[in-house]
Design an enzyme around this catalytic site. Structure first.
Site, PDB file in Angstrom:
ATOM      1  N   VAL A  12       0.847  -1.199   0.000  1.00 12.28           N
ATOM      2  CA  VAL A  12       0.000   0.000   0.000  1.00 12.28           C
ATOM      3  C   VAL A  12       0.876   1.241   0.000  1.00 12.28           C
ATOM      4  O   VAL A  12       0.637   2.195  -0.756  1.00 12.28           O
ATOM      5  CB  VAL A  12      -0.940  -0.019   1.229  1.00 12.28           C
ATOM      6  CG1 VAL A  12      -1.743   1.269   1.305  1.00 12.28           C
ATOM      7  CG2 VAL A  12      -1.864  -1.226   1.165  1.00 12.28           C
ATOM      8  N   ASP A  31      10.572   3.746   6.181  1.00 11.57           N
ATOM      9  CA  ASP A  31      10.359   2.358   6.602  1.00 11.57           C
ATOM     10  C   ASP A  31      11.428   2.005   7.622  1.00 11.57           C
ATOM     11  O   ASP A  31      12.550   2.512   7.544  1.00 11.57           O
ATOM     12  CB  ASP A  31      10.418   1.402   5.407  1.00 11.57           C
ATOM     13  CG  ASP A  31       9.741   0.065   5.700  1.00 11.57           C
ATOM     14  OD1 ASP A  31       8.612  -0.138   5.219  1.00 11.57           O
ATOM     15  OD2 ASP A  31      10.331  -0.758   6.424  1.00 11.57           O
ATOM     16  N   GLU A 151      -3.850  -6.248  -5.510  1.00 11.75           N
ATOM     17  CA  GLU A 151      -2.490  -6.548  -5.923  1.00 11.75           C
ATOM     18  C   GLU A 151      -2.513  -6.980  -7.379  1.00 11.75           C
ATOM     19  O   GLU A 151      -3.428  -7.679  -7.812  1.00 11.75           O
ATOM     20  CB  GLU A 151      -1.911  -7.653  -5.051  1.00 11.75           C
ATOM     21  CG  GLU A 151      -1.639  -7.154  -3.644  1.00 11.75           C
ATOM     22  CD  GLU A 151      -1.063  -8.220  -2.736  1.00 11.75           C
ATOM     23  OE1 GLU A 151      -0.514  -9.203  -3.250  1.00 11.75           O
ATOM     24  OE2 GLU A 151      -1.179  -8.052  -1.516  1.00 11.75           O
ATOM     25  N   GLY A 253      -7.553 -16.085  -1.298  1.00 11.55           N
ATOM     26  CA  GLY A 253      -6.401 -15.977  -0.408  1.00 11.55           C
ATOM     27  C   GLY A 253      -5.947 -14.535  -0.376  1.00 11.55           C
ATOM     28  O   GLY A 253      -6.719 -13.613  -0.643  1.00 11.55           O
ATOM     29  N   CYS A 256      -5.504  -9.779   2.363  1.00 15.98           N
ATOM     30  CA  CYS A 256      -6.607  -8.888   2.736  1.00 15.98           C
ATOM     31  C   CYS A 256      -7.889  -9.607   3.111  1.00 15.98           C
ATOM     32  O   CYS A 256      -8.371  -9.465   4.232  1.00 15.98           O
ATOM     33  CB  CYS A 256      -6.877  -7.912   1.601  1.00 15.98           C
ATOM     34  SG  CYS A 256      -5.408  -7.022   1.124  1.00 15.98           S
ATOM     35  N   ARG A 324       0.710 -14.980   0.656  1.00 16.24           N
ATOM     36  CA  ARG A 324       0.030 -14.967   1.955  1.00 16.24           C
ATOM     37  C   ARG A 324      -1.370 -15.576   1.835  1.00 16.24           C
ATOM     38  O   ARG A 324      -2.153 -15.169   0.986  1.00 16.24           O
ATOM     39  CB  ARG A 324      -0.039 -13.537   2.507  1.00 16.24           C
ATOM     40  CG  ARG A 324       1.300 -13.097   3.093  1.00 16.24           C
ATOM     41  CD  ARG A 324       1.276 -11.660   3.533  1.00 16.24           C
ATOM     42  NE  ARG A 324       1.244 -10.736   2.399  1.00 16.24           N
ATOM     43  CZ  ARG A 324       1.194  -9.416   2.525  1.00 16.24           C
ATOM     44  NH1 ARG A 324       1.126  -8.871   3.724  1.00 16.24           N
ATOM     45  NH2 ARG A 324       1.188  -8.636   1.461  1.00 16.24           N
TER      46      ARG A 324
HETATM   47  C1  UGA Z   1      -8.638  -7.210  -2.263  1.00 20.84           C
HETATM   48  C2  UGA Z   1      -9.758  -6.286  -2.762  1.00 20.84           C
HETATM   49  O1  UGA Z   1     -10.232  -6.734  -4.048  1.00 20.84           O
HETATM   50  C3  UGA Z   1      -9.268  -4.850  -2.861  1.00 20.84           C
HETATM   51  O2  UGA Z   1     -10.344  -3.985  -3.224  1.00 20.84           O
HETATM   52  C4  UGA Z   1      -8.721  -4.425  -1.494  1.00 20.84           C
HETATM   53  O3  UGA Z   1      -8.195  -3.106  -1.522  1.00 20.84           O
HETATM   54  C5  UGA Z   1      -7.602  -5.362  -1.087  1.00 20.84           C
HETATM   55  O4  UGA Z   1      -8.129  -6.704  -1.023  1.00 20.84           O
HETATM   56  C6  UGA Z   1      -7.103  -4.895   0.255  1.00 20.84           C
HETATM   57  O5  UGA Z   1      -7.871  -4.955   1.227  1.00 20.84           O
HETATM   58  O6  UGA Z   1      -6.002  -4.362   0.325  1.00 20.84           O
HETATM   59  P1  UGA Z   1      -6.535  -8.430  -3.389  1.00 20.84           P
HETATM   60  O7  UGA Z   1      -6.463  -9.213  -2.118  1.00 20.84           O
HETATM   61  O8  UGA Z   1      -5.306  -7.831  -3.946  1.00 20.84           O
HETATM   62  O9  UGA Z   1      -7.606  -7.232  -3.244  1.00 20.84           O
HETATM   63  O10 UGA Z   1      -7.070  -9.426  -4.516  1.00 20.84           O
HETATM   64  P2  UGA Z   1      -8.437  -9.774  -5.257  1.00 20.84           P
HETATM   65  O11 UGA Z   1      -8.259  -9.533  -6.698  1.00 20.84           O
HETATM   66  O12 UGA Z   1      -9.583  -9.144  -4.617  1.00 20.84           O
HETATM   67  O13 UGA Z   1      -8.484 -11.357  -5.047  1.00 20.84           O
HETATM   68  C7  UGA Z   1      -8.551 -11.930  -3.729  1.00 20.84           C
HETATM   69  C8  UGA Z   1      -8.705 -13.424  -3.822  1.00 20.84           C
HETATM   70  O14 UGA Z   1     -10.006 -13.763  -4.279  1.00 20.84           O
HETATM   71  C9  UGA Z   1      -7.723 -14.123  -4.791  1.00 20.84           C
HETATM   72  O15 UGA Z   1      -7.242 -15.301  -4.185  1.00 20.84           O
HETATM   73  C10 UGA Z   1      -8.581 -14.439  -5.992  1.00 20.84           C
HETATM   74  O16 UGA Z   1      -8.124 -15.577  -6.689  1.00 20.84           O
HETATM   75  C11 UGA Z   1      -9.924 -14.710  -5.330  1.00 20.84           C
HETATM   76  N1  UGA Z   1     -11.087 -14.493  -6.221  1.00 20.84           N
HETATM   77  C12 UGA Z   1     -11.375 -13.254  -6.691  1.00 20.84           C
HETATM   78  C13 UGA Z   1     -11.914 -15.566  -6.517  1.00 20.84           C
HETATM   79  O17 UGA Z   1     -11.691 -16.717  -6.069  1.00 20.84           O
HETATM   80  N2  UGA Z   1     -13.005 -15.347  -7.319  1.00 20.84           N
HETATM   81  C14 UGA Z   1     -13.309 -14.119  -7.809  1.00 20.84           C
HETATM   82  O18 UGA Z   1     -14.330 -14.003  -8.529  1.00 20.84           O
HETATM   83  C15 UGA Z   1     -12.467 -13.049  -7.503  1.00 20.84           C
END
Ligand code: UGA
Length: 430
Positions: A12, A31, A151, A253, A256, A324
């Site tokens: 972030v 940092d 990410e 995973g 977040c 993670r």
């Molecule tokens: C997530 C949120 O999408 C962001 O908006 C938020 O800012 C971020 O957390 C945070 O709190 O910092 P992120 O963890 O980077 O972002 O990744 P995502 O793209 O949301 O995916 C999260 C997980 O869900 C991954 O393992 C992905 O494979 C899974 N996923 C996502 C699914 O299994 N199905 C989906 O339809 C979408």
């Protein structure tokens, strides 16, 4: 243009540094990790995030990296807190780094606005403000400015945000923080601090709920002969539902969703409310990560001992080296416990995984991972796996079994090549 201090050079923090510099601001990034700061000073970036290295390099003259907190805090009109808030053993968020940052504030009379980007439990802002008041730091005001960055697409998410949320009790403070985002075309929602904090948790918990929901639908699809990819498409065409975050797979995973869903559950519990729905969201996700084992056993027999299982993708999602809470960790660990020979490959996350699970064999390429494999599991849908020469893969594997944990491959095309293909919530072919 303003002078910003960014505390914490993690995902972030570094994205905030790069994007705020792109918007014209001057940044001092602080940092505590001297090695990381040294690397950043030399033009390196300690994480894999597309576009980040270039954007930091582009604005290098506007960015200073330091370990000197006194200097960093004095430099910024706005002090962005981007430190991590990892889960504690109880599932609460660990706020020690936030408090450390508050402790390091210089006791001068210079005006600052503390802007919290870290995900913190609702009520944290109020506690920080009370602490500042108690110390007599009336020159320091406070705002909550949660981030919604994914990410892998974090820079685009910052520069083209669906919304910028600013929570502050003083409208002038909220306006000053909102003004920092001038130059990006996103609606700004200003609100009170507690609501801004809750928007972050509620958004992540809702997205996680959507994923667990579609994963349960996928499991019922498997039992009833429906195809979840078409079901999700049909659901998503309803504008009230929307097409996003309805991709069934082997669970969510990352740093977040698991952390924030758990922290919201704890927050509710600590406030005397039992958030039933989130318990189910968490449990479904844990079980989903293990479902692949059952699928492998259906094709290879109950005994996985000695079977060579190739895992394509180890990162929690494509375009990141972050492992993670990745589903690959549970899957690989379960397979190792079953006595299988696990061979993993990831385009960038292999070093992180090797440090965590040395018992896995790590291949230098996808093709190497697939050599003599009894089955292949697509764990992370990196585009290079979708573009593999699957006819050659068929020749190199010992048994042509593909379990597609992300429903990302072309099942019928693989069946044509002679593979036995099984997705999540889709009909098996071959
Ligand atoms: C997530 C949120 O999408 C962001 O908006 C938020 O800012 C971020 O957390 C945070 O709190 O910092 P992120 O963890 O980077 O972002 O990744 P995502 O793209 O949301 O995916 C999260 C997980 O869900 C991954 O393992 C992905 O494979 C899974 N996923 C996502 C699914 O299994 N199905 C989906 O339809 C979408």
């Amino acid at each position: 243009m303003s002078r910003l201090t960014v505390v914490g050079a993690g995902y972030v923090g570094l994205v905030t540094v790069a994007c705020m510099a792109e918007l014209g601001h001057h940044i001092v990034a602080m940092d505590v990790d001297a090695d990381k700061v040294e690397l950043l000073r030399k033009g390196g970036v300690p994480i894999h995030e597309p576009g980040l290295t270039d954007l930091i390099a582009k604005h290098r003259e506007r960015i200073e990296f330091t370990t000197d907190h006194a200097h960093a805090y004095r430099s910024g009109e706005f002090i962005f807190l981007c430190v991590d808030t990892p889960p504690t053993a109880s599932g609460d968020a660990d706020l020690s780094r936030i408090w450390q940052a508050i402790d390091n504030l210089p006791p001068d009379e210079v005006e600052h606005v503390i802007v919290t980007k870290s995900t913190v439990p609702v009520g944290t802002g109020a506690l920080v403000k009370a602490e500042l008041d108690q110390r007599g730091y009336r020159h320091i005001t406070y705002a909550s400015n949660p981030e919604f960055l994914r990410e892998g697409t974090a820079i685009a998410d910052f520069m083209h945000a669906d919304r910028v949320v600013v929570g502050a009790d003083d409208p002038a403070v909220a306006a000053s923080v909102a003004a920092l985002y001038q130059g990006i075309d996103s609606p700004v929602l200003t609100t009170d601090v507690a609501s801004a904090e809750m928007i972050k948790y509620a958004s992540n918990a809702f997205l996680a709920t959507k994923i667990s929901f579609i994963n349960e639908i996928a499991n019922v699809c498997e039992a009833t002969g429906a195809d979840v990819t078409v079901v999700a498409k049909g659901m998503g065409m309803d504008r009230r539902i929307g097409p996003h975050f309805l991709q069934a797979g082997i669970g969510y995973g990352g740093s977040c969703f698991p952390k924030d869903v758990s922290a919201l559950k704890q927050l509710a519990g600590n406030s005397g409310y039992h958030f039933q729905l989130l318990n189910a969201v968490i449990e479904v996700n844990e079980l989903q990560k293990r479902r692949v084992i059952g699928k492998l056993k259906r094709h290879l027999g109950e005994e996985l001992r000695g079977k060579r299982i190739s895992l394509l993708g180890l990162a929690f999602k494509p375009n990141t080296d972050d492992i993670r809470q990745a589903s690959s960790i549970i899957l690989a660990s379960r397979l190792l416990a079953e006595g299988a020979h696990v061979v993993g490959f990831d385009p960038v996350a292999t070093p992180n995984m090797r440090a965590l699970l040395p018992a896995v064999t790590y291949a230098a390429s996808a093709m190497e991972a697939l050599e003599e494999a009894d089955a292949c599991v697509l764990v992370t849908e990196w585009s290079e796996f979708l573009e593999l020469d699957w006819a050659s893969v068929k020749k190199t594997m010992a048994q042509p079994i593909v379990i597609d944990g992300r429903n990302a491959l072309d099942g019928p095309a693989l069946a044509q090549l002679g593979f036995i293909y099984e997705g999540i919530g889709t009909r098996s072919v071959g």
